[in-house]
Design an enzyme around this catalytic site. Structure first.
Site, short mmCIF file in Angstrom:
data_model
loop_
_atom_site.label_atom_id
_atom_site.label_comp_id
_atom_site.label_asym_id
_atom_site.label_seq_id
_atom_site.Cartn_x
_atom_site.Cartn_y
_atom_site.Cartn_z
N GLU A 53 0.83 -1.20 0.00
CA GLU A 53 0.00 0.00 0.00
C GLU A 53 0.86 1.26 0.00
OE1 GLU A 53 -2.15 -2.98 2.79
OE2 GLU A 53 -0.12 -2.62 2.03
N GLU A 288 14.05 -32.62 1.68
CA GLU A 288 14.66 -33.31 0.53
C GLU A 288 15.11 -34.74 0.83
OE1 GLU A 288 17.43 -31.49 -2.01
OE2 GLU A 288 16.21 -29.70 -2.39
N LEU A 294 11.50 -38.53 4.76
CA LEU A 294 10.32 -38.27 3.94
C LEU A 294 9.13 -39.11 4.40
CD1 LEU A 294 12.06 -38.18 0.44
CD2 LEU A 294 10.79 -36.28 1.46
#
Length: 345
Positions: A53, A288, A294
């Site tokens: 803004e 990764e 994972l």
């Protein structure tokens, strides 16, 4: 596309220019319209710098027109003093009579307060224009504030027969699965996120640098789990070229660009790790690998997106790739490699 949507889409296009440079703040774009014509525009360019803004208002060549204009902004203007003054106050000071907002800010110090302050000053405020698209753009920011954790992206490369690695000992070098084009895309993604995480075995076996080398952009914080402090200090991840955080049970003296964070490894470490990242304002993280790390995130349902690269080769045997279920939101051919992008809705 109607006129309000057209101007809000311009806000989104501008906001995207701040990708990788504003975290943990959101990406925000703003345009100022007078009699159907854009007379000013801006976006949040850098963390600690002026908000969208402010940049938009400053860009208006004839400030007298502000009192007859409409301000479009993709996220609710702030009301608190952070690194910059409140944007809602600036809008009020410039007597802008009409403000159109894409979506309400989820940050507890802002939520709804910007709208209330502007309405109390007599400004006509509308919200919800392209709301879905505005939330999607800042999905990392919304996840961070609504779930109190970073946005989690999983990434791995696998062969056509579903393996992410051969069976090897620590002294053997990794076998490259994908191609140079895929590598560049991975480095681009790194430059857009706050941090990148690997496990102990990946650090020891692969000795990755985890730096942005094939792309121009910011360097994410490198993170590694090393419970017992067994990793060799000569590994690339400890080379001092980028900040590195080590999650461990062993206290060590911190060195330049190296931070040690203690976890209780007798308990599930993922909630602890994510809590630490939230408290330290880490907006997003790329995991990764390897397979153990994972799969831990997948089993605990702690992921938002997964980037699965498939190379054009077979291993026959080795370390199986993670099995994941999600909605496919993207697919791309990278020469002889494929990229599937999944979302955990």
């Amino acid at each position: 596309m109607s006129t309000p949507q057209k101007f809000m889409q311009r806000c989104l296009d501008l906001a995207l220019l701040g990708m990788g440079d504003v975290a943990p703040n959101p990406m925000v774009g703003c345009v100022i319209v007078h009699e159907g014509i854009i007379i000013g525009e801006g976006y949040h360019q850098k963390i600690g710098g002026p908000h969208a803004e402010v940049n938009a208002i400053r860009s208006v060549q004839n400030p007298e027109l502000l009192a007859q204009s409409t301000l479009y902004v993709s996220l609710e203007p702030c009301t608190h003093f952070g690194k910059t003054p409140p944007c809602s106050d600036l809008i009020i000071e410039n007597r802008i009579p009409h403000v159109v907002i894409g979506t309400i800010d989820p940050f507890i110090q802002v939520t709804g307060k910007g709208i209330e302050r502007m309405q109390a000053a007599g400004i006509q405020v509308e919200a919800g224009v392209l709301e879905k698209e505005c939330k999607e753009l800042n999905r990392r920011f919304f996840t961070f504030h609504e779930k109190k954790r970073p946005y989690i992206l999983l990434k791995w490369a696998q062969t056509l027969d579903g393996y992410i690695d051969t069976v090897r000992i620590e002294t053997q070098h990794p076998t490259w699965i994908t191609n140079a084009q895929a590598k560049r895309l991975v480095h681009k993604q790194r430059s857009e996120e706050s941090a990148i995480l690997i496990g102990t075995n990946t650090a020891a076996f692969d000795n990755p640098a985890l730096t942005v080398r094939e792309w121009t952009g910011n360097q994410p914080i490198r993170m590694v789990i090393d419970q017992s402090g067994r990793l060799d200090s000569e590994l690339h991840i400890f080379d001092g070229k980028a900040p590195t955080w080590i999650f461990t049970s062993k206290r060590k003296e911190e060195k330049e660009k190296r931070k040690y964070i203690i976890l209780d490894f007798n308990q599930d470490i993922l909630p602890q790790l994510l809590s630490e990242l939230y408290e330290r304002n880490i907006l997003s993280i790329v995991v990764e690998g390897g397979s153990i790390l994972l799969n831990s995130f997948i089993q605990d349902d702690l992921w938002d997106e997964a980037f699965v690269y498939t190379g054009n080769q077979f291993f026959g045997k080795g370390v199986e790739a993670p099995h994941i279920t999600g909605e496919t939101i993207g697919f791309e051919m990278l020469d002889d490699c494929k990229l599937h992008v999944l979302r955990n809705f």
